[in-house]
Design a protein around this motif. Structure first.
Motif, PDB file in Angstrom:
ATOM      1  N   ALA A  61       0.849  -1.196   0.000  1.00 51.26           N
ATOM      2  CA  ALA A  61       0.000   0.000   0.000  1.00 51.26           C
ATOM      3  C   ALA A  61       0.882   1.242   0.000  1.00 51.26           C
ATOM      4  O   ALA A  61       2.108   1.152   0.178  1.00 51.26           O
ATOM      5  CB  ALA A  61      -0.920   0.004   1.218  1.00 51.26           C
ATOM      6  N   GLN A  62       0.268   2.393  -0.198  1.00 48.05           N
ATOM      7  CA  GLN A  62       0.997   3.657  -0.183  1.00 48.05           C
ATOM      8  C   GLN A  62       0.346   4.618   0.799  1.00 48.05           C
ATOM      9  O   GLN A  62      -0.850   4.529   1.069  1.00 48.05           O
ATOM     10  CB  GLN A  62       1.040   4.273  -1.580  1.00 48.05           C
ATOM     11  CG  GLN A  62       1.793   3.421  -2.581  1.00 48.05           C
ATOM     12  CD  GLN A  62       1.944   4.105  -3.929  1.00 48.05           C
ATOM     13  OE1 GLN A  62       1.635   5.265  -4.097  1.00 48.05           O
ATOM     14  NE2 GLN A  62       2.433   3.351  -4.903  1.00 48.05           N
ATOM     15  N   LEU A  63       1.144   5.561   1.295  1.00 49.64           N
ATOM     16  CA  LEU A  63       0.703   6.564   2.251  1.00 49.64           C
ATOM     17  C   LEU A  63       0.924   7.935   1.629  1.00 49.64           C
ATOM     18  O   LEU A  63       2.059   8.284   1.285  1.00 49.64           O
ATOM     19  CB  LEU A  63       1.496   6.417   3.556  1.00 49.64           C
ATOM     20  CG  LEU A  63       1.301   7.450   4.656  1.00 49.64           C
ATOM     21  CD1 LEU A  63      -0.157   7.535   5.081  1.00 49.64           C
ATOM     22  CD2 LEU A  63       2.189   7.098   5.849  1.00 49.64           C
ATOM     23  N   TRP A  64      -0.164   8.696   1.480  1.00 44.64           N
ATOM     24  CA  TRP A  64      -0.099  10.012   0.845  1.00 44.64           C
ATOM     25  C   TRP A  64      -0.753  11.044   1.765  1.00 44.64           C
ATOM     26  O   TRP A  64      -1.814  10.803   2.333  1.00 44.64           O
ATOM     27  CB  TRP A  64      -0.839   9.992  -0.499  1.00 44.64           C
ATOM     28  CG  TRP A  64      -0.118   9.231  -1.565  1.00 44.64           C
ATOM     29  CD1 TRP A  64      -0.023   7.874  -1.698  1.00 44.64           C
ATOM     30  CD2 TRP A  64       0.623   9.785  -2.653  1.00 44.64           C
ATOM     31  NE1 TRP A  64       0.722   7.545  -2.801  1.00 44.64           N
ATOM     32  CE2 TRP A  64       1.131   8.704  -3.411  1.00 44.64           C
ATOM     33  CE3 TRP A  64       0.897  11.089  -3.070  1.00 44.64           C
ATOM     34  CZ2 TRP A  64       1.901   8.883  -4.555  1.00 44.64           C
ATOM     35  CZ3 TRP A  64       1.666  11.269  -4.215  1.00 44.64           C
ATOM     36  CH2 TRP A  64       2.162  10.173  -4.940  1.00 44.64           C
ATOM     37  N   LEU A  65      -0.114  12.213   1.868  1.00 43.22           N
ATOM     38  CA  LEU A  65      -0.571  13.257   2.778  1.00 43.22           C
ATOM     39  C   LEU A  65      -0.480  14.617   2.110  1.00 43.22           C
ATOM     40  O   LEU A  65       0.502  14.920   1.422  1.00 43.22           O
ATOM     41  CB  LEU A  65       0.299  13.245   4.048  1.00 43.22           C
ATOM     42  CG  LEU A  65       0.048  14.311   5.097  1.00 43.22           C
ATOM     43  CD1 LEU A  65      -1.346  14.168   5.706  1.00 43.22           C
ATOM     44  CD2 LEU A  65       1.123  14.213   6.190  1.00 43.22           C
ATOM     45  N   VAL A  66      -1.504  15.446   2.328  1.00 45.69           N
ATOM     46  CA  VAL A  66      -1.524  16.801   1.782  1.00 45.69           C
ATOM     47  C   VAL A  66      -1.880  17.773   2.900  1.00 45.69           C
ATOM     48  O   VAL A  66      -2.566  17.417   3.860  1.00 45.69           O
ATOM     49  CB  VAL A  66      -2.537  16.927   0.614  1.00 45.69           C
ATOM     50  CG1 VAL A  66      -3.971  16.811   1.097  1.00 45.69           C
ATOM     51  CG2 VAL A  66      -2.340  18.227  -0.156  1.00 45.69           C
ATOM     52  N   SER A  67      -1.390  19.022   2.773  1.00 49.35           N
ATOM     53  CA  SER A  67      -1.706  20.052   3.750  1.00 49.35           C
ATOM     54  C   SER A  67      -1.625  21.418   3.081  1.00 49.35           C
ATOM     55  O   SER A  67      -0.717  21.671   2.296  1.00 49.35           O
ATOM     56  CB  SER A  67      -0.734  19.999   4.929  1.00 49.35           C
ATOM     57  OG  SER A  67      -1.025  20.994   5.878  1.00 49.35           O
ATOM     58  N   ARG A  68      -2.584  22.285   3.403  1.00 55.01           N
ATOM     59  CA  ARG A  68      -2.539  23.658   2.873  1.00 55.01           C
ATOM     60  C   ARG A  68      -1.385  24.434   3.494  1.00 55.01           C
ATOM     61  O   ARG A  68      -0.697  25.184   2.827  1.00 55.01           O
ATOM     62  CB  ARG A  68      -3.846  24.399   3.168  1.00 55.01           C
ATOM     63  CG  ARG A  68      -5.049  23.932   2.394  1.00 55.01           C
ATOM     64  CD  ARG A  68      -6.292  24.754   2.730  1.00 55.01           C
ATOM     65  NE  ARG A  68      -6.643  24.655   4.145  1.00 55.01           N
ATOM     66  CZ  ARG A  68      -6.434  25.601   5.063  1.00 55.01           C
ATOM     67  NH1 ARG A  68      -5.854  26.734   4.731  1.00 55.01           N
ATOM     68  NH2 ARG A  68      -6.781  25.423   6.325  1.00 55.01           N
ATOM     69  N   THR A  69      -1.195  24.264   4.788  1.00 58.24           N
ATOM     70  CA  THR A  69      -0.219  25.078   5.523  1.00 58.24           C
ATOM     71  C   THR A  69       0.928  24.274   6.110  1.00 58.24           C
ATOM     72  O   THR A  69       1.900  24.855   6.594  1.00 58.24           O
ATOM     73  CB  THR A  69      -0.918  25.835   6.669  1.00 58.24           C
ATOM     74  OG1 THR A  69      -1.567  24.890   7.523  1.00 58.24           O
ATOM     75  CG2 THR A  69      -1.953  26.801   6.117  1.00 58.24           C
TER      76      THR A  69
END
Length: 200
Positions: A61-69
């Motif tokens: 599996a893969q782990l992906w993360l996003v954040s505006r700040t």
């Protein structure tokens, strides 16, 4: 076209008032030496995995993360410390967004491909994750602690691409609580309320 079943989720914008107490309960102790941003992300990721009925993420599996700040608050502290001298090691560590990926990986017994994007939209993150994901699927999250606390996570499992889509709509945000599936086709992302297929 790639399609994914949403097998687990944590949609918390904002999270419940006692989220830190809940996190300590999940971990067995209050977390130490990590930023509030990392605590918030860890809470959401573990809630999502719990909702999916998984205690560990498959190694494919893969782990992906996003954040505006991103780690804005911790980074601001580091910059303030730089005015006087070198930043404190702990403050510097807390300003690194990769710390959250490592914390989540340790808690779900996982090693593999992980990625953090700053300033992107969640649907852009999903497009990249969908294009690169394999049979183990994706654990995908959005975390912010500036301008309101947000920790949104989805556990996505690949499904048969040829399945017939019912009730398809264009996605302005992939964290639509009414969606059960996500589909990606070239530059288009769709949330899907129902899909006639089984999870692969």
């Amino acid at each position: 076209m790639k399609s994914f079943a949403i097998t687990g989720r944590c949609i918390a914008a904002p999270p419940p008032p006692d989220w830190r107490v809940q996190l300590a309960g999940m971990l067995g102790a209050k977390p130490r030496r990590i930023s509030k941003w990392a605590e918030l992300g860890l809470y959401g990721a573990l809630r999502c995995m719990e909702d999916a009925g998984e205690s560990a993420l498959p190694h494919d599996a893969q782990l992906w993360l996003v954040s505006r700040t991103g780690t804005h608050a911790a980074t601001r502290l580091v910059l303030e410390q730089l005015r006087e001298d070198l930043p404190m090691p702990l403050a510097f560590l807390q300003a690194q967004p990769g710390q959250l990926l490592a914390l989540v990986a340790a808690q779900i017994n996982w090693k593999g491909h992980a990625c953090f994007l700053a300033g992107a939209q969640p649907q852009e993150l999903f497009r990249l994750a969908a294009a690169q994901s394999g049979a183990g699927g994706v654990l995908l999250g959005q975390v912010d602690d500036v301008g309101g606390e947000v920790t949104n996570w989805l556990r996505l499992q690949p499904v048969a691409a040829e399945a017939r889509v019912v009730g398809q709509k264009s996605a302005s945000c992939i964290f639509d609580p009414g969606a059960n599936f996500l589909s990606w086709h070239e530059a288009d992302v769709h949330t899907v309320g129902s899909l006639g297929c089984r999870v692969a």
